[in-house]
Motif scaffolding. Structure first.
Motif, short mmCIF file in Angstrom:
data_model
loop_
_atom_site.label_atom_id
_atom_site.label_comp_id
_atom_site.label_asym_id
_atom_site.label_seq_id
_atom_site.Cartn_x
_atom_site.Cartn_y
_atom_site.Cartn_z
N ASP A 95 -29.30 25.44 -13.69
CA ASP A 95 -28.31 24.52 -14.24
C ASP A 95 -28.43 23.17 -13.54
O ASP A 95 -27.92 22.97 -12.44
CB ASP A 95 -26.91 25.11 -14.05
N ALA A 104 -25.09 21.32 -12.88
CA ALA A 104 -24.34 21.91 -11.77
C ALA A 104 -24.96 21.51 -10.43
O ALA A 104 -24.24 21.25 -9.46
CB ALA A 104 -24.33 23.44 -11.91
N GLN A 142 -23.89 17.96 -9.73
CA GLN A 142 -22.49 17.89 -9.36
C GLN A 142 -22.26 18.37 -7.93
O GLN A 142 -21.48 17.78 -7.17
CB GLN A 142 -21.64 18.73 -10.33
N SER A 143 -22.96 19.43 -7.53
CA SER A 143 -22.79 19.94 -6.17
C SER A 143 -23.28 18.93 -5.14
O SER A 143 -22.68 18.78 -4.06
CB SER A 143 -23.53 21.27 -6.00
#
Length: 422
Positions: A276, A279, A282-283
């Motif tokens: 992903d 994701a 974003q992390s």
């Protein structure tokens, strides 16, 4: 007496085009030519032409690629260009239809009067070169005009990591030095030990702290660089665990503060090749936001070294990351294997993609000295100048890489902050 270089250039263009000189001059056009600026094609709104034996080129296209602002006065039919350097300003005023120009207020004679073609002002290439210091050459076989921009001051960061000590005398030549002395270990925790990115041992009076202090005393920004790959999931592990993130943030800030650094540089690689990608991005955003808050509270800056947006790794949100950091170094390299110079079309694309996400004042262009040669350095450095980026970031200091010899080659294009050291 030798003929002037541009006279030879004009004659060569005419001779190589399969047209008689008289026909080309009368028609006001010349065979299609390629224009290279620092080794990479420059887009033109109108083709160069030959006018009475003088090569005429679009003025604004070249000027703006050299970061020279241009203004057109329709009423007076004048074009004004002002070049600002660390040595002052040079102002050039040309008038359409007139061979008389002014350079810094003094009269100058043109080989031909500027003309307008399809809304584009064309000027003699020879005058443009002499007024702003560019070098020009002509390859008759390929009908290529090559323009080499003059060397200019450009913010330059160098990376000090993996056997860089032999070049310690060069540190004063850079505006910033990032010391790669920390990494994220396989357990997802910050470590100052390891095979590559580790805190070096003292050697008598020479300590890591004294090296950093020396670079700072020379006037450069000193950065504590932390590297991480994700080959064994170590980076993903740390980013996805709030406790590990907090521990890592504290460890980085403490190491930077205690080591006498003024800033932090993150080189976190390998995010978003699989899985992903959103994701992963974003992390990383969350971690950088947390580190930014802690580093700011400690009086430290924050820089990021990131994969290019046209590379294989898609876990980097340039727009958000630029807002959270002081600058981003685009690692626009490793497109090909084998240590060959990077394809400039890919480097150009990486810059353009980054500019869609943030301002040029935030961007450094990474240049890998494992790939480039003394002859190829002007290509990527020239693109950084062409786009008006904040500067360049050089990977990495070391013999046969960023050393005294390669810096001499680089200074044909870029003026470094400090003098050469033995």
């Amino acid at each position: 007496m030798r003929r002037p270089a541009l006279a030879v250039l004009a004659a060569a263009i005419l001779a190589s085009g399969g047209m008689q000189a008289g026909t080309a001059a009368a028609a006001g056009s010349a065979p299609s030519a390629t224009i290279l600026l620092d080794g990479y094609p420059l887009a033109f709104p109108a083709q160069p032409i030959i006018q009475n034996g003088t090569t005429m080129v679009p003025f604004r296209a070249i000027a703006e690629a050299l970061q020279i602002p241009v203004e057109w006065n329709a009423a007076g039919k004048t074009v004004t260009a002002v070049k600002t350097t660390d040595e002052g300003q040079r102002k050039v005023v040309l008038r359409q239809g007139s061979k008389q120009a002014t350079v810094d207020g003094a009269a100058a004679q043109l080989g031909a009067a500027p003309v307008q073609k399809n809304g584009t002002v064309l000027v003699p290439l020879s005058f443009f070169s002499s007024a702003f210091g560019a070098q020009v050459s002509w390859n008759g076989a390929t009908r290529t005009v090559s323009i080499v921009s003059p060397p200019e001051k450009l913010y330059t960061k160098a990376y000090y990591a993996i056997k860089s000590y032999s070049q310690v005398k060069q540190l004063g030549r850079f505006d910033a030095v990032a010391f790669g002395w920390g990494r994220i270990g396989e357990d997802g925790r910050l470590t100052l030990k390891g095979k590559d990115f580790y805190w070096p041992q003292a050697d008598g009076d020479v300590t890591p702290e004294s090296i950093v202090a020396g670079a700072g005393a020379a006037g450069g920004l000193t950065e504590f660089m932390v590297f991480s790959g994700d080959a064994k999931g170590e980076l993903t592990k740390m980013l996805g665990n709030s406790s590990l993130r907090a521990e890592t943030v504290k460890g980085i800030v403490d190491a930077a503060s205690q080591g006498g650094f003024k800033s932090i540089d993150l080189d976190f690689e390998g995010l978003g090749m699989t899985g992903d990608k959103a994701a992963a991005a974003q992390s990383f955003n969350v971690f950088v936001k947390e580190l930014r808050a802690a580093s700011k509270a400690a009086g430290l800056g924050l820089s990021l070294s990131l994969h290019p947006l046209n590379g294989s790794y898609k876990g980097y949100d340039y727009k958000t990351l630029a807002q959270l950091s002081d600058e981003i170094a685009i690692m626009a390299y490793d497109y090909e294997q084998g240590g060959k110079p990077e394809p400039l079309a890919k480097v150009d694309e990486a810059i353009r993609l980054a500019l869609k996400e943030t301002d040029r004042s935030k961007l450094l262009l990474g240049i890998n000295f494992n790939s480039e040669t003394a002859l190829s350095l002007s290509g990527p450095a020239g693109l950084a100048k062409r786009y008006g980026l904040k500067g360049i970031a050089l990977w990495r200091l070391g013999p046969g890489l960023v050393d005294a010899d390669s810096l001499t080659a680089l200074e044909r294009t870029v003026k470094l902050r400090g003098p050469a050291e033995g």
